[in-house]
Scaffold this active site. Sequence first.
Site, PDB file in Angstrom:
ATOM      1  N   ASP A 125       0.847  -1.184   0.000  1.00 42.59           N
ATOM      2  CA  ASP A 125       0.000   0.000   0.000  1.00 42.59           C
ATOM      3  C   ASP A 125       0.885   1.237   0.000  1.00 42.59           C
ATOM      4  OD1 ASP A 125      -2.500   1.319   0.063  1.00 42.59           O
ATOM      5  OD2 ASP A 125      -2.239   1.723   2.189  1.00 42.59           O
ATOM      6  N   TYR A 127       1.370   5.684  -0.216  1.00 42.26           N
ATOM      7  CA  TYR A 127       0.940   6.944   0.413  1.00 42.26           C
ATOM      8  C   TYR A 127       1.255   8.037  -0.610  1.00 42.26           C
ATOM      9  CZ  TYR A 127       0.847  10.368   4.357  1.00 42.26           C
ATOM     10  OH  TYR A 127       0.565  11.407   5.227  1.00 42.26           O
ATOM     11  N   HIS A 132      -3.917  14.167   0.199  1.00 42.02           N
ATOM     12  CA  HIS A 132      -4.114  13.378   1.418  1.00 42.02           C
ATOM     13  C   HIS A 132      -2.905  13.507   2.339  1.00 42.02           C
ATOM     14  CE1 HIS A 132      -5.137  10.047   4.057  1.00 42.02           C
ATOM     15  NE2 HIS A 132      -3.982   9.485   3.780  1.00 42.02           N
ATOM     16  N   ARG A 141       1.512  17.836  12.129  1.00 41.39           N
ATOM     17  CA  ARG A 141       2.792  18.552  12.205  1.00 41.39           C
ATOM     18  C   ARG A 141       2.709  20.008  11.769  1.00 41.39           C
ATOM     19  NH1 ARG A 141       3.792  13.621  10.008  1.00 41.39           N
ATOM     20  NH2 ARG A 141       3.752  14.421   7.874  1.00 41.39           N
ATOM     21  N   GLU A 198     -10.313   4.342   3.470  1.00 37.32           N
ATOM     22  CA  GLU A 198      -9.438   5.081   2.578  1.00 37.32           C
ATOM     23  C   GLU A 198      -9.822   4.725   1.144  1.00 37.32           C
ATOM     24  OE1 GLU A 198      -5.427   5.956   5.189  1.00 37.32           O
ATOM     25  OE2 GLU A 198      -5.293   4.606   3.476  1.00 37.32           O
ATOM     26  N   GLU A 200      -9.138   4.272  -2.488  1.00 34.92           N
ATOM     27  CA  GLU A 200      -7.943   4.022  -3.279  1.00 34.92           C
ATOM     28  C   GLU A 200      -8.288   3.259  -4.555  1.00 34.92           C
ATOM     29  OE1 GLU A 200      -4.544   2.439  -1.269  1.00 34.92           O
ATOM     30  OE2 GLU A 200      -5.069   3.325   0.676  1.00 34.92           O
ATOM     31  N   ASP A 230      -8.870   0.732   1.839  1.00 34.89           N
ATOM     32  CA  ASP A 230      -7.860   0.356   2.827  1.00 34.89           C
ATOM     33  C   ASP A 230      -8.372   0.756   4.211  1.00 34.89           C
ATOM     34  OD1 ASP A 230      -5.473  -0.268   4.150  1.00 34.89           O
ATOM     35  OD2 ASP A 230      -4.649   1.726   3.784  1.00 34.89           O
ATOM     36  N   ARG A 234      -7.357   4.295  13.069  1.00 33.37           N
ATOM     37  CA  ARG A 234      -6.521   5.483  13.277  1.00 33.37           C
ATOM     38  C   ARG A 234      -5.923   5.560  14.680  1.00 33.37           C
ATOM     39  NH1 ARG A 234      -5.434   6.699   8.123  1.00 33.37           N
ATOM     40  NH2 ARG A 234      -7.294   7.261   6.925  1.00 33.37           N
ATOM     41  N   GLN A 237      -3.154   3.088  14.906  1.00 31.00           N
ATOM     42  CA  GLN A 237      -2.059   3.595  14.084  1.00 31.00           C
ATOM     43  C   GLN A 237      -1.276   4.697  14.804  1.00 31.00           C
ATOM     44  OE1 GLN A 237      -3.367   4.964  10.256  1.00 31.00           O
ATOM     45  NE2 GLN A 237      -1.317   5.407   9.501  1.00 31.00           N
ATOM     46  N   TYR A 241       2.700   3.621  14.984  1.00 27.30           N
ATOM     47  CA  TYR A 241       3.354   3.846  13.689  1.00 27.30           C
ATOM     48  C   TYR A 241       4.794   4.344  13.798  1.00 27.30           C
ATOM     49  CZ  TYR A 241       3.084   8.991  13.471  1.00 27.30           C
ATOM     50  OH  TYR A 241       3.253  10.336  13.680  1.00 27.30           O
ATOM     51  N   LYS A 250      -3.477  -1.396   9.881  1.00 29.52           N
ATOM     52  CA  LYS A 250      -3.834  -1.595   8.480  1.00 29.52           C
ATOM     53  C   LYS A 250      -4.061  -3.065   8.143  1.00 29.52           C
ATOM     54  CE  LYS A 250      -3.000   2.712   6.937  1.00 29.52           C
ATOM     55  NZ  LYS A 250      -3.884   3.500   6.065  1.00 29.52           N
ATOM     56  N   THR A 254      -8.734  -5.240   3.693  1.00 25.74           N
ATOM     57  CA  THR A 254      -8.603  -4.394   2.519  1.00 25.74           C
ATOM     58  C   THR A 254      -9.631  -4.914   1.521  1.00 25.74           C
ATOM     59  OG1 THR A 254      -6.235  -4.059   2.899  1.00 25.74           O
ATOM     60  CG2 THR A 254      -7.080  -3.595   0.685  1.00 25.74           C
ATOM     61  N   THR A 346      -4.486   6.934  -0.466  1.00 19.80           N
ATOM     62  CA  THR A 346      -5.771   7.634  -0.439  1.00 19.80           C
ATOM     63  C   THR A 346      -5.821   8.731  -1.500  1.00 19.80           C
ATOM     64  OG1 THR A 346      -5.923   7.214   1.920  1.00 19.80           O
ATOM     65  CG2 THR A 346      -7.388   8.886   1.023  1.00 19.80           C
ATOM     66  N   GLU A 360      -9.738  12.973   7.167  1.00 20.57           N
ATOM     67  CA  GLU A 360      -9.655  14.290   6.541  1.00 20.57           C
ATOM     68  C   GLU A 360     -11.010  15.003   6.541  1.00 20.57           C
ATOM     69  OE1 GLU A 360      -7.138  14.051   2.705  1.00 20.57           O
ATOM     70  OE2 GLU A 360      -7.809  12.003   3.133  1.00 20.57           O
TER      71      GLU A 360
END
Length: 418
Positions: A125, A127, A132, A141, A198, A200, A230, A234, A237, A241, A250, A254, A346, A360
């Site tokens: 998978d 990113y 996204h 961040r 997600e 995809e 996917d 959250r 994660q 992560y 994850k 799927t 995504t 999001e």
Amino acid sequence: MTLMRSWIDSANTPDCPFPLNNLPYGVFSTPGAQPRCGVAIGDQVLDVAGMEKAGLLRISDTALLQSGVWNPLMEAGPAMWEKLRSALLGHLSDASSTQDQVAQYLHSLSGVTMHMPFRVSEYTDFYAGKNHAFNVGTMFRGPENALPPNWLHIPIGYNGRASSVVVSGTGVRRPWGQLKGPQDDAPRFAPCARFDLELEMGAIVGKPSSGPVTVAEADDMIFGYVLLNDWSARDIQAWEYQPLGPFQAKATATTISPWIVTKPALAPFRASTPPREKPLLPYLEEPRPMLYDIDLSVELTPEGGQATEIARTNYKEMYYSSAQQLAHHTTSGCPMRVGDLLGSGTISGETKESRGSLLELSWGGKEPVTLEGGATRNFLEDGDTLTLKGACHGDGYTIGFGDCTGMVLPALSDPFAR
């Protein structure tokens, strides 16, 4: 390209997702029979396994359509892929001389059960959607550090679990996992409270590799595409992560759509990746357009409630194409296998309504999404059904993928209670 006409009338309407131009590959069963390879045409599915067995669709000295998955055809190579498509066009066009023979192998789509269309060898998978990645990075961040320094230079991905991939219509159980909120002193073991989707696309590898391949060679290796959800936990994660990225968050499931739409069907809809903010290294440069103009949407239906379209976007929003992702995947010498599945990452647009995840859409749970009937969602609740839709729109015809659906089932009772 315009609509190619078939003797099957239902395939000749502008909004039919499965015209003669499409001919997607799936695996279906009828009551009391084993799953077998089929091709969607109009409101019917053509039993190509039965046709091959009867000698009406013999494209090789070796049977390629009898295993209940499409892997043997993929393994036979691109020349055989083209040979099958050509034979199907001949049988199903309005000028066909075999209509009476073929008609006995047609089944109504409304009366069949769909199964996994291929055997997944490995699953990776990515990113690779900039909108996204920027949205998620901004949440955690700030906008000035939203994208990691490597993001504009390299398609970021992680190796997932092939065993997690299920076909549309399969229920998805809310997972348990380790959770630790910002104010918690220690983690706890509990059901996921921030379960997400997600939106995809999935690319299916049809040719193996033993070493690095170019982007052009990678594009030739791709057999076809599916819609892909996917599912993501959250809160699991967020705790796990760092430092190595996604793991259990994850691995729940799927979901893919049941029909593999091949590259010949998508060829008229090729689109270019966006202008680069940073020049890519030469091995990632594309010799021709590698994305596709595919309209995508997500519907959320609460248990007993009405469907609400919560997102609408397009596959051409991706920053890296599947061919670029696949080419990069091989650079270390990593062998690719027939049946490998690559998730695009995504697919989100620039506007709020085009965001491809609830993370999001609700901006981390701070801006709830309002559904038809007045209910709201920050993340998915038990009983929610997610439906991903995708289609290309040509001159008087549509290329569809079939819905990609899954219902959220309640978490098990404590799996370690004794």
